[in-house]
Design a protein around this motif. Structure first.
Motif, PDB file in Angstrom:
ATOM      1  N   ALA A 306      52.831 -14.638 -29.810  1.00 44.34           N
ATOM      2  CA  ALA A 306      51.381 -14.424 -29.700  1.00 44.34           C
ATOM      3  C   ALA A 306      50.812 -15.180 -28.507  1.00 44.34           C
ATOM      4  O   ALA A 306      49.952 -14.657 -27.776  1.00 44.34           O
ATOM      5  CB  ALA A 306      50.709 -14.870 -31.003  1.00 44.34           C
ATOM      6  N   HIS A 309      52.429 -13.306 -25.129  1.00 43.01           N
ATOM      7  CA  HIS A 309      52.059 -11.921 -24.811  1.00 43.01           C
ATOM      8  C   HIS A 309      50.643 -11.567 -25.256  1.00 43.01           C
ATOM      9  O   HIS A 309      50.147 -10.504 -24.882  1.00 43.01           O
ATOM     10  CB  HIS A 309      53.044 -10.945 -25.464  1.00 43.01           C
ATOM     11  N   GLY A 310      50.017 -12.410 -26.092  1.00 45.12           N
ATOM     12  CA  GLY A 310      48.676 -12.114 -26.560  1.00 45.12           C
ATOM     13  C   GLY A 310      47.632 -12.950 -25.857  1.00 45.12           C
ATOM     14  O   GLY A 310      47.769 -13.291 -24.680  1.00 45.12           O
ATOM     15  N   VAL A 314      44.843 -17.618 -31.574  1.00 41.59           N
ATOM     16  CA  VAL A 314      46.048 -17.366 -32.359  1.00 41.59           C
ATOM     17  C   VAL A 314      45.837 -18.029 -33.722  1.00 41.59           C
ATOM     18  O   VAL A 314      45.659 -19.238 -33.803  1.00 41.59           O
ATOM     19  CB  VAL A 314      47.296 -17.925 -31.664  1.00 41.59           C
ATOM     20  N   SER A 326      47.950 -13.609 -36.114  1.00 45.98           N
ATOM     21  CA  SER A 326      47.124 -12.692 -35.336  1.00 45.98           C
ATOM     22  C   SER A 326      46.723 -13.339 -34.017  1.00 45.98           C
ATOM     23  O   SER A 326      46.699 -14.560 -33.891  1.00 45.98           O
ATOM     24  CB  SER A 326      45.869 -12.303 -36.129  1.00 45.98           C
ATOM     25  N   ASP A 327      46.442 -12.486 -33.048  1.00 41.37           N
ATOM     26  CA  ASP A 327      45.962 -12.974 -31.758  1.00 41.37           C
ATOM     27  C   ASP A 327      44.930 -12.001 -31.221  1.00 41.37           C
ATOM     28  O   ASP A 327      44.692 -10.932 -31.814  1.00 41.37           O
ATOM     29  CB  ASP A 327      47.123 -13.147 -30.763  1.00 41.37           C
ATOM     30  N   GLY A 329      45.002 -10.519 -28.176  1.00 37.50           N
ATOM     31  CA  GLY A 329      45.536  -9.833 -27.004  1.00 37.50           C
ATOM     32  C   GLY A 329      45.450  -8.326 -27.106  1.00 37.50           C
ATOM     33  O   GLY A 329      44.733  -7.765 -27.942  1.00 37.50           O
ATOM     34  N   GLY A 331      47.604  -6.254 -28.231  1.00 36.76           N
ATOM     35  CA  GLY A 331      48.324  -5.673 -29.360  1.00 36.76           C
ATOM     36  C   GLY A 331      49.762  -5.345 -29.024  1.00 36.76           C
ATOM     37  O   GLY A 331      50.216  -5.470 -27.882  1.00 36.76           O
ATOM     38  N   TYR A 332      50.505  -4.909 -30.043  1.00 39.37           N
ATOM     39  CA  TYR A 332      51.912  -4.582 -29.854  1.00 39.37           C
ATOM     40  C   TYR A 332      52.052  -3.228 -29.162  1.00 39.37           C
ATOM     41  O   TYR A 332      51.233  -2.318 -29.378  1.00 39.37           O
ATOM     42  CB  TYR A 332      52.634  -4.522 -31.204  1.00 39.37           C
ATOM     43  N   ASN A 375      48.649  -3.283 -35.233  1.00 39.39           N
ATOM     44  CA  ASN A 375      47.544  -3.698 -34.361  1.00 39.39           C
ATOM     45  C   ASN A 375      46.247  -3.695 -35.156  1.00 39.39           C
ATOM     46  O   ASN A 375      45.999  -2.795 -35.961  1.00 39.39           O
ATOM     47  CB  ASN A 375      47.426  -2.766 -33.156  1.00 39.39           C
ATOM     48  N   GLY A 380      44.037  -6.746 -30.841  1.00 43.25           N
ATOM     49  CA  GLY A 380      44.974  -7.815 -31.086  1.00 43.25           C
ATOM     50  C   GLY A 380      46.122  -7.383 -31.975  1.00 43.25           C
ATOM     51  O   GLY A 380      46.085  -6.330 -32.621  1.00 43.25           O
ATOM     52  N   ALA A 381      47.158  -8.211 -31.995  1.00 41.49           N
ATOM     53  CA  ALA A 381      48.364  -7.926 -32.761  1.00 41.49           C
ATOM     54  C   ALA A 381      48.329  -8.673 -34.092  1.00 41.49           C
ATOM     55  O   ALA A 381      47.815  -9.784 -34.185  1.00 41.49           O
ATOM     56  CB  ALA A 381      49.606  -8.315 -31.966  1.00 41.49           C
TER      57      ALA A 381
END
Length: 388
Positions: A306, A309-310, A314, A326-327, A329, A331-332, A375, A380-381
Motif C-alpha cells: 500500500a 504502490h498506493g 494507509v 486500505s489506501d 491510491g 487501486g489494484y 477496489n 483506493g485499494a
C-alpha cells in the motif's frame, strides 16, 4: 426411444386387431341383415336375432336406416356388447344383432397383454438404461471432480480410468477424456515442479555470492558509491529471500506454529514496524489462534504494498477476525482483481517484482485464511484478510 417404440407398436397392434375384429363382425352382421331382409320381403317369419324397429337399436343407426341407408354399429343389448346392422324396410328400420361379447373380450385381453408386455419392456429398458447411464455418469462425475481438484492445486490427482490405462480394453469417449485429463495433469505437474526447482535452485545459488558481496560491501570506505552498492546488495538479498520463501510455499511443506493472540495488538505491532503513516482502527477486537510470524508477514507485505504502490492514508481496520488494509491510491490493476497476484508482474513506473502480494496469498493459505482484493468505490485499494 425404446419406450416410445414400445408404445407405438402397442398402439399399432391394438388398432390393427380391433379393426380386423370389427370388420369380421360387421361382415357377419351385414350378411345376416341380407338374409333377414329377404325373409321380410318374402313374408317369412323373422329370426330371433332380427326384427323391425327392434328394442335397443341405437338411435343413430335407426336414423341412418330411416334415411334409406344401411350401416352397422357396436352397441349393447341387455347390457351385453352387440354388433348391430340395420337397413330400410317400408319406411321403418329392419335390424339384426350379433353377440359381440367374445370379440370385445378378445380385444380387452389383447389390450391387457399389450400393456403388460409394453410395461415390462419399458421397465427392463429403463433399468438397463439407468444402469448403463449411471456407470457413464459416475465416471464423468469422477473426471469432473478430479479436474476441480487439479484446478484447486492438487496436482497429484488423477482419474485413473482402467479403460484409458489398458489399451486392450474397448475405448469410449469417457476413457478418452479421462486419459487426456491425466496426461494434461502430469504435464502440468512436471512443468510446475521444474519451475519450482529452478526458482529454489537460483535462490540457493545466489545466497553464497551475496553473502560474500555483503561482507565486501561493508569493507568499502564510506561514501556515496558504498551506499549505492550496499543498497543494491540489500535489494538483492531481499529478492533472494522472497524467492526462497516462494519456493517453500510452492513445495507445500510449510507448517504453522499456532498460539492465541489478540488480533488488534498484532495489527498495531505491524503498523509500528511499518513506520509512520500507517493508521490502525479497531472496530471490534477478536482473539485468534494463528501463527504470529506468518500473520505479521502477510499484513506487513500488504502494508508495504500500500505504501509503495498506493497513497496515504494507509489504514488497517480490525473488525472481528478480519483485517482490512486500505489506501488512497489508484487501486489494484485489473489483472490482479481478475486472476490474483502474479510474481514478477507489476504495472506503472513503481519499482517492485510482484512477489510481496504473491507471498501474502501463499502465507494466508498456509494459515487457512482468506485474502481477497478489491477496489473501493471511493477510490483506493482494499485487501481483506479473514482468519479462521
Amino acid at each position: 426411444m425404446c419406450c416410445t417404440l414400445a408404445t407405438l407398436l402397442g398402439v399399432l397392434v391394438h388398432v390393427g386387431v380391433t379393426r380386423q375384429t370389427v370388420d369380421a363382425s360387421r361382415e357377419k352382421a351385414l350378411g345376416r341383415l341380407e338374409e333377414v331382409t329377404e325373409a321380410y320381403e318374402a313374408g317369412h317369419p323373422l329370426p330371433k336375432f332380427g326384427g323391425v324397429d327392434p328394442a335397443g337399436l341405437p338411435d343413430r343407426l335407426r336414423e341412418l336406416a330411416l334415411r334409406g341407408e344401411r350401416g352397422t354399429m357396436v352397441g349393447s343389448y341387455r347390457e351385453r356388447p352387440t354388433m348391430w346392422a340395420a337397413g330400410p324396410a317400408d319406411g321403418r328400420a329392419i335390424a339384426v344383432r350379433i353377440d359381440y361379447t367374445q370379440s370385445a373380450r378378445t380385444i380387452s385381453a389383447l389390450d391387457r397383454a399389450i400393456l403388460g408386455s409394453a410395461g415390462l419392456a419399458i421397465g427392463v429398458t429403463l433399468l438397463v438404461g439407468a444402469f448403463a447411464v449411471t456407470r457413464v455418469t459416475r465416471r464423468l462425475h469422477l473426471t469432473a471432480q478430479v479436474a476441480r481438484r487439479i484446478s484447486a492445486g492438487d496436482l497429484d490427482a488423477r482419474v485413473g480410468d482402467p479403460r484409458a490405462e489398458d489399451p486392450s480394453r474397448p475405448q469410449d469417449e469417457v476413457a478418452t477424456v479421462s486419459g487426456a485429463l491425466d496426461t494434461m495433469a502430469s504435464s502440468l505437474q512436471h512443468k510446475l515442479l521444474s519451475e519450482q526447482r529452478f526458482t529454489a535452485d537460483v535462490a540457493h545459488e545466489l545466497r553464497t555470492p551475496l553473502t560474500g558481496l555483503t561482507a565486501a560491501a561493508e569493507l568499502l570506505p564510506e561514501g556515496r558509491p558504498a551506499e549505492l552498492v550496499r543498497d543494491r546488495v540489500r535489494a538483492m538479498r531481499a529478492l533472494t529471500e522472497d524467492l526462497l520463501e516462494i519456493s517453500r510455499l510452492d513445495a507445500g511443506r510449510e507448517t504453522v506454529d499456532l498460539a492465541v493472540y489478540e488480533l488488534g495488538e498484532l495489527t498495531a505491532r505491524v503498523a509500528r514496524a511499518a513506520g509512520p503513516g500507517t493508521e490502525v482502527r479497531v472496530v471490534r477486537d477478536a482473539t485468534v489462534e494463528t501463527d504470529r510470524r506468518r500473520l505479521e508477514r502477510v499484513l506487513g507485505n500488504l502494508v508495504a504494498n500500500a505504501h509503495r504502490h498506493g497513497a496515504p492514508p494507509v489504514v488497517l481496520t480490525v473488525d472481528g477476525p478480519a483485517v482490512t488494509v486500505s489506501d488512497g491510491g489508484p487501486g489494484y490493476p485489473g489483472y490482479l482483481l481478475a486472476h490474483g497476484p502474479e510474481r514478477f508482474r507489476t504495472e506503472g513506473t513503481t519499482k517492485g517484482h510482484g512477489l510481496g502480494l504473491t507471498i501474502a496469498v501463499g502465507q494466508a493459505s498456509v494459515l487457512g485464511a482468506t485474502l481477497t482484493f478489491r477496489n473501493s468505490p471511493e477510490g483506493g485499494a482494499l485487501a481483506r484478510l479473514t482468519l479462521p
